[in-house]
Design a protein around this motif. Structure first.
Motif, PDB file in Angstrom:
ATOM      1  N   UNK A  68     -12.415-101.729  65.018  1.00  0.00           N
ATOM      2  CA  UNK A  68     -13.716-102.338  64.729  1.00  0.00           C
ATOM      3  C   UNK A  68     -13.688-103.835  65.046  1.00  0.00           C
ATOM      4  N   UNK A  69     -14.708-104.315  65.742  1.00  0.00           N
ATOM      5  CA  UNK A  69     -14.713-105.711  66.184  1.00  0.00           C
ATOM      6  C   UNK A  69     -14.957-106.682  65.043  1.00  0.00           C
ATOM      7  N   UNK A  70     -15.961-106.396  64.230  1.00  0.00           N
ATOM      8  CA  UNK A  70     -16.313-107.290  63.127  1.00  0.00           C
ATOM      9  C   UNK A  70     -15.848-106.678  61.813  1.00  0.00           C
ATOM     10  N   UNK A  71     -14.933-107.374  61.137  1.00  0.00           N
ATOM     11  CA  UNK A  71     -14.361-106.875  59.888  1.00  0.00           C
ATOM     12  C   UNK A  71     -14.564-107.906  58.780  1.00  0.00           C
ATOM     13  N   UNK A  72     -14.836-107.429  57.563  1.00  0.00           N
ATOM     14  CA  UNK A  72     -15.015-108.365  56.446  1.00  0.00           C
ATOM     15  C   UNK A  72     -13.672-108.931  56.003  1.00  0.00           C
ATOM     16  N   UNK A  73     -13.684-110.077  55.290  1.00  0.00           N
ATOM     17  CA  UNK A  73     -12.429-110.575  54.711  1.00  0.00           C
ATOM     18  C   UNK A  73     -11.901-109.598  53.668  1.00  0.00           C
ATOM     19  N   UNK A  74     -10.621-109.698  53.361  1.00  0.00           N
ATOM     20  CA  UNK A  74      -9.975-108.729  52.485  1.00  0.00           C
ATOM     21  C   UNK A  74     -10.671-108.610  51.142  1.00  0.00           C
ATOM     22  N   UNK A  75     -11.064-109.748  50.539  1.00  0.00           N
ATOM     23  CA  UNK A  75     -11.642-109.706  49.203  1.00  0.00           C
ATOM     24  C   UNK A  75     -12.991-108.995  49.165  1.00  0.00           C
ATOM     25  N   UNK A  76     -13.645-108.856  50.316  1.00  0.00           N
ATOM     26  CA  UNK A  76     -14.917-108.145  50.385  1.00  0.00           C
ATOM     27  C   UNK A  76     -14.751-106.716  50.895  1.00  0.00           C
ATOM     28  N   UNK A  77     -13.713-106.466  51.669  1.00  0.00           N
ATOM     29  CA  UNK A  77     -13.567-105.179  52.311  1.00  0.00           C
ATOM     30  C   UNK A  77     -12.775-104.151  51.529  1.00  0.00           C
ATOM     31  N   UNK A  78     -11.847-104.600  50.669  1.00  0.00           N
ATOM     32  CA  UNK A  78     -10.989-103.658  49.955  1.00  0.00           C
ATOM     33  C   UNK A  78     -11.482-103.449  48.533  1.00  0.00           C
ATOM     34  N   UNK A  79     -11.444-102.221  48.071  1.00  0.00           N
ATOM     35  CA  UNK A  79     -11.757-101.922  46.672  1.00  0.00           C
ATOM     36  C   UNK A  79     -11.066-100.609  46.315  1.00  0.00           C
ATOM     37  N   UNK A  80     -11.210-100.203  45.055  1.00  0.00           N
ATOM     38  CA  UNK A  80     -10.522 -99.007  44.588  1.00  0.00           C
ATOM     39  C   UNK A  80     -10.925 -97.745  45.320  1.00  0.00           C
ATOM     40  N   UNK A  81     -12.109 -97.743  45.945  1.00  0.00           N
ATOM     41  CA  UNK A  81     -12.563 -96.552  46.660  1.00  0.00           C
ATOM     42  C   UNK A  81     -11.657 -96.220  47.840  1.00  0.00           C
ATOM     43  N   UNK A  82     -10.930 -97.193  48.357  1.00  0.00           N
ATOM     44  CA  UNK A  82     -10.018 -96.913  49.466  1.00  0.00           C
ATOM     45  C   UNK A  82      -8.932 -95.929  49.045  1.00  0.00           C
ATOM     46  N   UNK A  83      -8.627 -95.896  47.768  1.00  0.00           N
ATOM     47  CA  UNK A  83      -7.618 -94.947  47.282  1.00  0.00           C
ATOM     48  C   UNK A  83      -8.116 -93.507  47.296  1.00  0.00           C
ATOM     49  N   UNK A  84      -9.399 -93.316  47.610  1.00  0.00           N
ATOM     50  CA  UNK A  84      -9.897 -91.950  47.798  1.00  0.00           C
ATOM     51  C   UNK A  84      -9.197 -91.271  48.972  1.00  0.00           C
ATOM     52  N   UNK A  85      -8.685 -92.062  49.909  1.00  0.00           N
ATOM     53  CA  UNK A  85      -7.903 -91.475  51.003  1.00  0.00           C
ATOM     54  C   UNK A  85      -6.646 -90.808  50.454  1.00  0.00           C
ATOM     55  N   UNK A  86      -6.057 -91.413  49.429  1.00  0.00           N
ATOM     56  CA  UNK A  86      -4.877 -90.828  48.773  1.00  0.00           C
ATOM     57  C   UNK A  86      -5.288 -89.577  47.994  1.00  0.00           C
ATOM     58  N   UNK A  87      -6.372 -89.686  47.237  1.00  0.00           N
ATOM     59  CA  UNK A  87      -6.840 -88.560  46.431  1.00  0.00           C
ATOM     60  C   UNK A  87      -7.148 -87.366  47.321  1.00  0.00           C
ATOM     61  N   UNK A  88      -7.811 -87.606  48.456  1.00  0.00           N
ATOM     62  CA  UNK A  88      -8.149 -86.512  49.370  1.00  0.00           C
ATOM     63  C   UNK A  88      -6.888 -85.842  49.911  1.00  0.00           C
ATOM     64  N   UNK A  89      -5.903 -86.650  50.263  1.00  0.00           N
ATOM     65  CA  UNK A  89      -4.645 -86.103  50.788  1.00  0.00           C
ATOM     66  C   UNK A  89      -3.928 -85.267  49.739  1.00  0.00           C
ATOM     67  N   UNK A  90      -3.851 -85.782  48.535  1.00  0.00           N
ATOM     68  CA  UNK A  90      -3.183 -85.041  47.460  1.00  0.00           C
ATOM     69  C   UNK A  90      -3.990 -83.816  47.046  1.00  0.00           C
ATOM     70  N   UNK A  91      -5.312 -83.883  47.188  1.00  0.00           N
ATOM     71  CA  UNK A  91      -6.143 -82.715  46.860  1.00  0.00           C
ATOM     72  C   UNK A  91      -5.842 -81.557  47.803  1.00  0.00           C
ATOM     73  N   UNK A  92      -5.565 -81.863  49.080  1.00  0.00           N
ATOM     74  CA  UNK A  92      -5.152 -80.822  50.019  1.00  0.00           C
ATOM     75  C   UNK A  92      -3.830 -80.210  49.562  1.00  0.00           C
ATOM     76  N   UNK A 108      -4.598-103.837  47.283  1.00  0.00           N
ATOM     77  CA  UNK A 108      -5.458-103.993  46.107  1.00  0.00           C
ATOM     78  C   UNK A 108      -4.848-104.991  45.119  1.00  0.00           C
ATOM     79  N   UNK A 109      -3.541-104.925  44.926  1.00  0.00           N
ATOM     80  CA  UNK A 109      -2.878-105.902  44.070  1.00  0.00           C
ATOM     81  C   UNK A 109      -3.059-107.316  44.619  1.00  0.00           C
TER      82      UNK A 109
END
Length: 364
Positions: free
Chosen positions: A144-168, A209-210
């Motif tokens: 992606x060409x235009x990306x937000x700064x880390x403090x705006x782009x990252x949040x706990x919802x990104x861990x849904x990628x982990x939840x989805x993987x473990x759900x499989x 996230x930390x």
């Protein structure tokens, strides 16, 4: 006769408007409601609340179908809106609830109904969604060409990628317990692989996230409910590990890895447990000290799910590793998660009534 006809015409014009308004801004993460309802249902079943488990199972099936219909309408009416959400750093991870909810419902079919055909169909859907979303999400966000700064782009919802993987991993382990050989070996190996990959992915995500927590300004509005997935991702990792331990007699490679499986399962559980008081303290800071308004938001389902998952995961780990001294914890978290689910569900109903009132007033 005339008034009846005019009312019918008004009804025909207002209903699509109401539906379109609901679909226009439908969050992709709304499937978290299915995740939360499903795992609480399973926890209730494990702890003997059979009637509650059944009722939540039936409700979850209805919610799952309705959400697919609504998202189908959104794709038909507003395809650009749906794609824009997928490319957004804040809303994009919400699409992984589609994967996790399908897997959780599939696990319900196994645990509560022993309906393996339905579970297999959902496993196929879950696998296709996981492959499609995972490689689309990580590829698109990398280039992606235009990306937000880390403090705006990252949040706990990104861990849904982990939840989805473990759900499989969880659904694969559930189905594997009933399948004949050699498919049982293959499904358990898939579950093991996804469990390991989910753990690695969590390490990457939680480091970011930390870093965002402690090295950037943090306001009450930044502490969104999906931050509870920091705990929920570890809880579902515990559940997957516990199921692999239970399945070890059916797969020699799992039996040879038992010390590793048990060690990392406890590691995941301990990490998830550490998050519980931390998130409670941050919640007190947000709602009590900073007086952030507590209003219904679809993202609150992302906080309900980890509570139910922690109850189910702790109960499954207790059984798999004979940790009888932890027996009180799942019961406490089950009742807490049921209470929070009920409050959130009432908030959903009130929100629906409030949004529909202006449209209904035109009819009546």
């Amino acid at each position: 006769m005339t008034s009846r006809r005019s009312r019918s015409m008004a009804d025909e014009t207002c209903q699509p408007t109401l539906l379109r308004a609901a679909v226009w801004d439908l969050p992709p993460s709304y499937f978290a409601m299915v995740m939360a309802t499903g795992i609480i249902s399973m926890a209730a079943h494990m702890l003997g609340l059979t009637l509650v488990a059944r009722l939540l199972f039936y409700l979850n099936g209805v919610a799952y179908v309705l959400l697919w219909l609504l998202h189908g309408l959104r794709l038909y009416w507003f395809p650009q809106r749906l794609v824009a959400d997928m490319l957004d750093h804040a809303r994009g991870p919400g699409y992984f609830t589609w994967v996790a909810s399908s897997a959780v419902l599939g696990s319900q079919f196994v645990v509560l109904a022993h309906a393996y055909t339905a579970a297999l169909a959902l496993w196929i859907l879950t696998s296709v969604l996981w492959v499609g979303l995972t490689y689309t999400f990580f590829t698109v966000f990398a280039v992606k060409k235009h990306k937000p700064p880390l403090q705006e782009g990252i949040n706990g919802a990104w861990l849904l990628t982990v939840v989805a993987t473990q759900a499989v991993a969880v659904l694969s382990a559930h189905i594997a317990a009933d399948w004949p050989q050699p498919y049982r070996l293959e499904l358990n190996f898939l579950a093991l692989s996804m469990w390991l990959w989910g753990g690695m992915l969590y390490i990457w995500m939680i480091a970011l996230i930390f870093y965002r927590y402690y090295f950037f300004p943090f306001s009450p509005s930044d502490l969104t409910p999906p931050f509870w997935i920091s705990m929920g991702a570890m809880a579902i990792s515990t559940l997957a590990g516990s199921l692999l331990i239970a399945n070890s007699p059916d797969a020699p490679y799992l039996e040879s890895l038992l010390p590793f499986l048990k060690g990392f399962t406890v590691f995941y559980w301990a990490t998830g447990t550490w998050w519980v008081p931390m998130l409670l303290l941050l919640g007190i800071w947000r709602y009590v000290i900073k007086r952030f308004p507590l209003e219904y938001d679809p993202s609150y389902w992302g906080a309900v799910f980890p509570l139910g998952m922690y109850a189910a995961a702790t109960e499954q780990m207790t059984r798999a590793m004979e940790f009888g001294f932890l027996g009180i914890i799942p019961k406490i978290f089950l009742y807490v998660s049921l209470l929070v689910w009920a409050i959130t569900f009432v908030g959903l109903l009130r929100s629906m009534v409030r949004r529909a009132r202006p449209y209904l007033s035109r009819i009546f």
